[in-house]
Design an enzyme around this catalytic site. Sequence first.
Site, PDB file in Angstrom:
ATOM      1  N   HIS A 290      -0.332  -0.487  -6.446  1.00  0.00           N
ATOM      2  CA  HIS A 290       0.480   0.076  -5.361  1.00  0.00           C
ATOM      3  C   HIS A 290       0.921  -1.038  -4.406  1.00  0.00           C
ATOM      4  CE1 HIS A 290       1.424   3.349  -2.371  1.00  0.00           C
ATOM      5  NE2 HIS A 290       1.265   2.330  -1.551  1.00  0.00           N
ATOM      6  N   GLU A 291      -0.040  -1.865  -3.981  1.00  0.00           N
ATOM      7  CA  GLU A 291       0.280  -2.940  -3.045  1.00  0.00           C
ATOM      8  C   GLU A 291       1.148  -4.010  -3.700  1.00  0.00           C
ATOM      9  OE1 GLU A 291      -0.247  -2.738   0.094  1.00  0.00           O
ATOM     10  OE2 GLU A 291      -1.362  -0.867  -0.141  1.00  0.00           O
TER      11      GLU A 291
ATOM     12  N   HIS B 197       4.837  -3.145  -3.314  1.00  0.00           N
ATOM     13  CA  HIS B 197       5.419  -3.616  -2.052  1.00  0.00           C
ATOM     14  C   HIS B 197       5.670  -5.123  -2.103  1.00  0.00           C
ATOM     15  CE1 HIS B 197       4.702   0.216  -0.154  1.00  0.00           C
ATOM     16  NE2 HIS B 197       3.398   0.122  -0.270  1.00  0.00           N
TER      17      HIS B 197
END
Length: 409
Positions: free
Chosen positions: A64-65, A68
């Site tokens: 998920h990170e 980004h």
Amino acid sequence: MKAGWRVGSIFGIPLFLDPSWFLILIFVTLLYRSMLGPYNVTNELEWGLGFAMALLLFASVLMHELGHSLVALSQGITVHSITLFLFGGIASIESESKTPGQAFQVAIAGPAVSLILCLGLTLVHHISVLGEPANFMIGRLAFINLVLAIFNMMPGLPLDGGQVLKAAIWKATGNRIQGVRWSARAGEVLGWGAIALGVALYVRTFELAFIWLAIIGWFGVQNAKTYRRVADIQDVLLYLQASDVMRREFRVVDATLSVTEFIQQYLSVSHADILFFAASNGRYRGQIDLDTVKTLDRSQWDDVSLAALAVPLTRIPSVRETTALPQVIYRLDEEQVGQITVLSPADTVAGVIDRSDILQQVAQALNLSIPSEIVQNVRETQEYPTSLQLSLLAKAVLSDVKEHHQVSG
């Protein structure tokens, strides 16, 4: 966030584990171990699968990170680190995107990755021939990624949904700071709502999971307040000028004085941090470099005048009275100096600024009380308190101003 242990890097981005990560690792291991009872596996396998499930959960958070981070990198933005901690993960991204559209792309990338993982794992779950309990773990991991995507899209900072909301407000108003402020307020409302809901449900059911909801809400409130304070600081930086911050602690001395006369009349009675400027015949000759004075051979003191030692104003770091404060902060960092001279429209010295002056004026504008020890420490070290991050915030404001001028031009 870069506290903890570095455990490697991925795509060149350092990966850290915060000490609190180990607490949640143990908790998740115990939680999923307890769910494997119906599958009649050995005690050792229960522990192993529970631990594996905990690692897979954090692998999902890491992905998920990374979503980004990779989009930010594609926009030329530096990503300093990714840290896994008690409440999940956080990517330390150096600066904001340049446009609302790019900010939206960075914000939506994380939930998009989680949703893709959910869909992929769901497909594997339905066609898997691995049997149980592997199929159970795959299905549970798919559900976790779905929750991760949905939860993060709630419209309030510090969640990804808050970043999306910020980008939308930025696009609608043309003001990024306004976007941060309203998204932060939405985050505070969501956080207080989670606290109230968690406490109310715990009182009714005594389920510890609801206390966890309240703790997450408290974490959200604190982070939203931090975002709002950042917006307030940037607003202050946007409207302050050098003339609002400068102090007039400098001396103008006669440029015809010899070094001996200068030392006897001024250095024996003045503070070491006061700047001296030499002038004669109504004109500034320049700044007196005290280090040069101290290294001059004593045999020359009577023969050398201050005019000969003065560094012209055109050769010293300087700004105008009307220079915006973010530009002053940038110049101090760029020139790597402790003080910068402020010039008037007539090219005379109007004042001087160091980082402690900036800190005090910003604090005053925000109605913050800064202890005198901290101010003195900043004056001596010429480093801002890490909690304020004035250099980074000034860069963000300058970027906003530059982007606005490009759009309006």
